[in-house]
Scaffold this active site. Sequence first.
Site, short mmCIF file in Angstrom:
data_model
loop_
_atom_site.label_atom_id
_atom_site.label_comp_id
_atom_site.label_asym_id
_atom_site.label_seq_id
_atom_site.Cartn_x
_atom_site.Cartn_y
_atom_site.Cartn_z
CG HIS A 97 -43.38 -15.01 -12.34
ND1 HIS A 97 -42.30 -15.80 -12.22
CD2 HIS A 97 -42.86 -13.74 -11.80
CE1 HIS A 97 -41.43 -15.24 -11.40
NE2 HIS A 97 -41.74 -14.10 -11.28
CE1 TYR A 98 -46.20 -20.91 -16.62
CE2 TYR A 98 -46.10 -19.83 -18.74
CZ TYR A 98 -45.71 -21.11 -17.62
OH TYR A 98 -44.82 -22.05 -18.01
CB THR A 99 -50.41 -18.01 -11.71
OG1 THR A 99 -51.54 -18.08 -12.75
CG2 THR A 99 -50.15 -16.70 -11.34
CD GLU A 115 -46.38 -15.78 -10.08
OE1 GLU A 115 -46.77 -16.13 -10.93
OE2 GLU A 115 -45.00 -16.25 -9.72
CG HIS A 148 -39.43 -17.64 -13.36
ND1 HIS A 148 -40.25 -18.27 -12.49
CD2 HIS A 148 -38.34 -17.57 -12.60
CE1 HIS A 148 -39.61 -18.59 -11.58
NE2 HIS A 148 -38.22 -18.21 -11.52
CG ASP A 180 -42.89 -18.67 -15.41
OD1 ASP A 180 -41.70 -19.45 -15.46
OD2 ASP A 180 -43.02 -18.00 -14.54
#
Length: 332
Positions: A86-88, A154, A220, A230
């Site tokens: 994921h990216y946050t 993340e 994700h 993401d």
Amino acid sequence: MTPRYCSPRPCSPRPCSPPSFSPRFFSSRSCSRRLLSLAAATLTVLLAGCGTQPGSGAGDGSDIFDWVTSSPHGKSNSRVRHLVLHYTDDDLRGSLISLTGSQVSAHYLLSAPMPATGLPRVYPLVPEARRAWHAGVSQWGERSNLNDTSIGIEIVNAGPRALVPLEAGEQEDARAAVARRWSPSRDFAPWSEAQIAALITLLKPIIARHGIKAVDVVGHSDIAPERKTDPGSRFPWQRLHDASIGAWPRTSDVLCFQRQLASEGLPSQQVLLTALTHYGYPVDAARPELAIAAFQAHFRPGAISGAFDAESAAILLALNTRYRQSLGCQPT
């Protein structure tokens, strides 16, 4: 289910000693010689298989049970089948606040390079043996609810520009949704080499510990294409594959399928959607464009259209050949 008289830790393959076999229960003179002999034999077997240390290691009352401190392990395997990236969409401080709150969590958070050292930081937030809340409604292949079977990573990254919200009552078809979500104008944030190098170093032992297959290292957006984008179209999936992490098609297979498709034409939409589902993507029959776009973002991010063309179809067929035991290319 563990019997009430067994230690909660893994027990010896031999039965754990029930209360009625504890030495304290055989101090009465009223016990029969036969029962005493049975108890002595049982204790001899147990002590031969595992040593006990009363009251050790648990912090619980030593008058209730004894811990078995050395014993063979019972049969088991990891609950983990997938690795989800994921990216946050936030900075480090905001990411830590979100991921340690009550709504969402992840197993690890990887920061961007820190100003003081130039090195990213890894924050272990949830033990790998426990479930974290990062995947939400999700599916990959035959498995759904991937929180149950995945480790979530993340990565601090600003993500894309926020979507312009729809007007009240405004409806958006799937093609329009693809164009809005994956437009180059959303300007997905780049990734630093230091961060990707740190990510690779973090992921390799996780993959080895749990035996995660290349095809099950996903983003994700791969497992929830209806909702998520993401880790984004700029995430370097091929760079990870070159470091032996995740899936990527063989160039020779892609070129062969491209020649075959140029000669025979594209398969039907239904055939290609079946191939997409076979690879792992959850496809909504009413809105297949979103799953196609997520696939393109992962494997052909330069042209995310939500519609199959010869190149993206060849990539999909090549992936199924390499990882899903589908028929290989038949050169013409």
